[in-house]
Write a protein that holds these residues in place. Structure first.
Motif, mmCIF file in Angstrom:
data_model
loop_
_atom_site.group_PDB
_atom_site.id
_atom_site.type_symbol
_atom_site.label_atom_id
_atom_site.label_comp_id
_atom_site.label_asym_id
_atom_site.label_seq_id
_atom_site.Cartn_x
_atom_site.Cartn_y
_atom_site.Cartn_z
ATOM 1 N N LEU A 134 12.659 8.908 10.626
ATOM 2 C CA LEU A 134 12.118 7.636 10.131
ATOM 3 C C LEU A 134 11.529 7.816 8.737
ATOM 4 O O LEU A 134 11.244 8.938 8.311
ATOM 5 C CB LEU A 134 11.052 7.102 11.082
ATOM 6 C CG LEU A 134 11.497 6.801 12.506
ATOM 7 C CD1 LEU A 134 10.321 6.298 13.332
ATOM 8 C CD2 LEU A 134 12.638 5.796 12.519
ATOM 9 N N GLU A 135 11.309 6.698 8.050
ATOM 10 C CA GLU A 135 10.702 6.741 6.725
ATOM 11 C C GLU A 135 9.190 6.935 6.849
ATOM 12 O O GLU A 135 8.577 6.599 7.865
ATOM 13 C CB GLU A 135 11.009 5.447 5.970
ATOM 14 C CG GLU A 135 12.481 5.267 5.636
ATOM 15 C CD GLU A 135 12.721 4.043 4.778
ATOM 16 O OE1 GLU A 135 13.852 3.895 4.289
ATOM 17 O OE2 GLU A 135 11.784 3.245 4.605
ATOM 18 N N ARG A 136 8.612 7.477 5.789
ATOM 19 C CA ARG A 136 7.162 7.617 5.749
ATOM 20 C C ARG A 136 6.539 6.220 5.723
ATOM 21 O O ARG A 136 7.002 5.324 5.004
ATOM 22 C CB ARG A 136 6.748 8.411 4.510
ATOM 23 C CG ARG A 136 5.317 8.872 4.510
ATOM 24 C CD ARG A 136 5.058 9.886 3.410
ATOM 25 N NE ARG A 136 5.871 11.091 3.587
ATOM 26 C CZ ARG A 136 5.729 12.184 2.845
ATOM 27 N NH1 ARG A 136 4.814 12.234 1.884
ATOM 28 N NH2 ARG A 136 6.508 13.220 3.046
ATOM 29 N N GLU A 137 5.491 6.043 6.513
ATOM 30 C CA GLU A 137 4.872 4.722 6.611
ATOM 31 C C GLU A 137 3.368 4.802 6.399
ATOM 32 O O GLU A 137 2.723 5.812 6.666
ATOM 33 C CB GLU A 137 5.167 4.093 7.976
ATOM 34 C CG GLU A 137 4.550 4.813 9.156
ATOM 35 C CD GLU A 137 4.730 4.068 10.470
ATOM 36 O OE1 GLU A 137 5.375 3.007 10.505
ATOM 37 O OE2 GLU A 137 4.196 4.559 11.490
ATOM 38 N N SER A 180 -2.711 -0.305 9.089
ATOM 39 C CA SER A 180 -1.478 -0.914 9.556
ATOM 40 C C SER A 180 -1.764 -1.583 10.902
ATOM 41 O O SER A 180 -2.702 -1.198 11.625
ATOM 42 C CB SER A 180 -0.386 0.135 9.729
ATOM 43 O OG SER A 180 -0.706 1.020 10.779
ATOM 44 N N ASP A 181 -0.983 -2.555 11.240
ATOM 45 C CA ASP A 181 -1.191 -3.276 12.498
ATOM 46 C C ASP A 181 -1.054 -2.337 13.691
ATOM 47 O O ASP A 181 -1.717 -2.535 14.719
ATOM 48 C CB ASP A 181 -0.187 -4.416 12.623
ATOM 49 C CG ASP A 181 -0.496 -5.556 11.672
ATOM 50 O OD1 ASP A 181 0.408 -6.367 11.413
ATOM 51 O OD2 ASP A 181 -1.641 -5.635 11.173
ATOM 52 N N SER A 182 -0.226 -1.324 13.578
ATOM 53 C CA SER A 182 0.026 -0.443 14.716
ATOM 54 C C SER A 182 -1.153 0.456 15.064
ATOM 55 O O SER A 182 -1.224 0.966 16.188
ATOM 56 C CB SER A 182 1.261 0.419 14.440
ATOM 57 O OG SER A 182 1.048 1.251 13.309
ATOM 58 N N VAL A 183 -2.095 0.641 14.143
ATOM 59 C CA VAL A 183 -3.229 1.526 14.418
ATOM 60 C C VAL A 183 -4.561 0.792 14.379
ATOM 61 O O VAL A 183 -5.598 1.382 14.738
ATOM 62 C CB VAL A 183 -3.276 2.717 13.438
ATOM 63 C CG1 VAL A 183 -1.941 3.445 13.411
ATOM 64 C CG2 VAL A 183 -3.690 2.278 12.040
ATOM 65 N N LYS A 184 -4.556 -0.454 13.968
ATOM 66 C CA LYS A 184 -5.794 -1.211 13.839
ATOM 67 C C LYS A 184 -6.523 -1.269 15.185
ATOM 68 O O LYS A 184 -5.921 -1.549 16.217
ATOM 69 C CB LYS A 184 -5.495 -2.620 13.344
ATOM 70 C CG LYS A 184 -6.667 -3.375 12.777
ATOM 71 C CD LYS A 184 -6.201 -4.701 12.175
ATOM 72 C CE LYS A 184 -5.274 -4.481 10.998
ATOM 73 N NZ LYS A 184 -4.839 -5.755 10.370
ATOM 74 N N TRP A 192 -0.962 -0.832 -3.087
ATOM 75 C CA TRP A 192 -1.228 -0.084 -1.856
ATOM 76 C C TRP A 192 0.050 0.335 -1.159
ATOM 77 O O TRP A 192 0.039 0.693 0.012
ATOM 78 C CB TRP A 192 -2.095 -0.933 -0.914
ATOM 79 C CG TRP A 192 -3.437 -1.208 -1.492
ATOM 80 C CD1 TRP A 192 -3.849 -2.347 -2.122
ATOM 81 C CD2 TRP A 192 -4.556 -0.317 -1.530
ATOM 82 N NE1 TRP A 192 -5.145 -2.215 -2.535
ATOM 83 C CE2 TRP A 192 -5.615 -0.988 -2.185
ATOM 84 C CE3 TRP A 192 -4.773 0.986 -1.065
ATOM 85 C CZ2 TRP A 192 -6.863 -0.408 -2.385
ATOM 86 C CZ3 TRP A 192 -6.018 1.571 -1.266
ATOM 87 C CH2 TRP A 192 -7.051 0.880 -1.922
ATOM 88 N N GLY A 193 1.153 0.335 -1.879
ATOM 89 C CA GLY A 193 2.406 0.772 -1.297
ATOM 90 C C GLY A 193 2.604 2.265 -1.466
ATOM 91 O O GLY A 193 1.863 2.943 -2.171
ATOM 92 N N LEU A 194 3.643 2.759 -0.826
ATOM 93 C CA LEU A 194 3.935 4.188 -0.856
ATOM 94 C C LEU A 194 4.075 4.707 -2.288
ATOM 95 O O LEU A 194 3.602 5.798 -2.624
ATOM 96 C CB LEU A 194 5.229 4.434 -0.073
ATOM 97 C CG LEU A 194 5.582 5.864 0.286
ATOM 98 C CD1 LEU A 194 4.559 6.430 1.257
ATOM 99 C CD2 LEU A 194 6.971 5.914 0.908
#
Length: 122
Positions: A43-46, A61-65, A104-106
């Motif tokens: 997968l890509e770095r996120e 990120s929504d996945s860790v909030k 705030w992007g990669l």
């Protein structure tokens, strides 16, 4: 340029916790906004989380909030990522980086550390 070294990764069961650290050296750490990113195999770095240079503003990120907390101690030149309620899908290599340009992007982050492996078993 700031140099970054991550530590604190490991193997943990689902529902467990880990705290990652990112130690900085070189140019003044306190002058940089900082971020955590992760990359799972294939997968890509996120983006995971970011924190302003003084620590007053954080982004997730929504996945860790609600599960992860980013913090920093400028006196110790160190940033942290407290990870609670870990899930197997959190398994990845975690990287810290300094924000080197606006945004705030990669692409706005540089001085990447070497990464630390986090593995969450089910």
């Amino acid at each position: 340029q700031v140099q970054l070294v991550e530590s604190g990764g490991g193997l943990v069961q689902a529902g467990g916790s880990l705290r990652l650290s990112c130690a900085a050296s070189g140019r003044a750490f306190s002058g940089y906004a900082m971020g955590w990113f992760r990359q799972a195999p294939g997968l890509e770095r996120e983006f995971v989380a970011a924190i302003s240079w003084i620590g007053g503003t954080t982004y997730y990120s929504d996945s860790v909030k609600g599960r992860f907390t980013i913090s920093r101690d400028n006196a110790k030149n160190t940033m942290y990522l407290q990870m609670n309620s870990l899930k197997p899908e959190d398994t990845a290599v975690y990287y810290c980086a300094a924000r080197v340009s606006p945004g705030w992007g990669l692409a706005e982050f540089g001085s990447w550390g070497q990464g630390t492996q986090v593995t969450v078993s089910s």
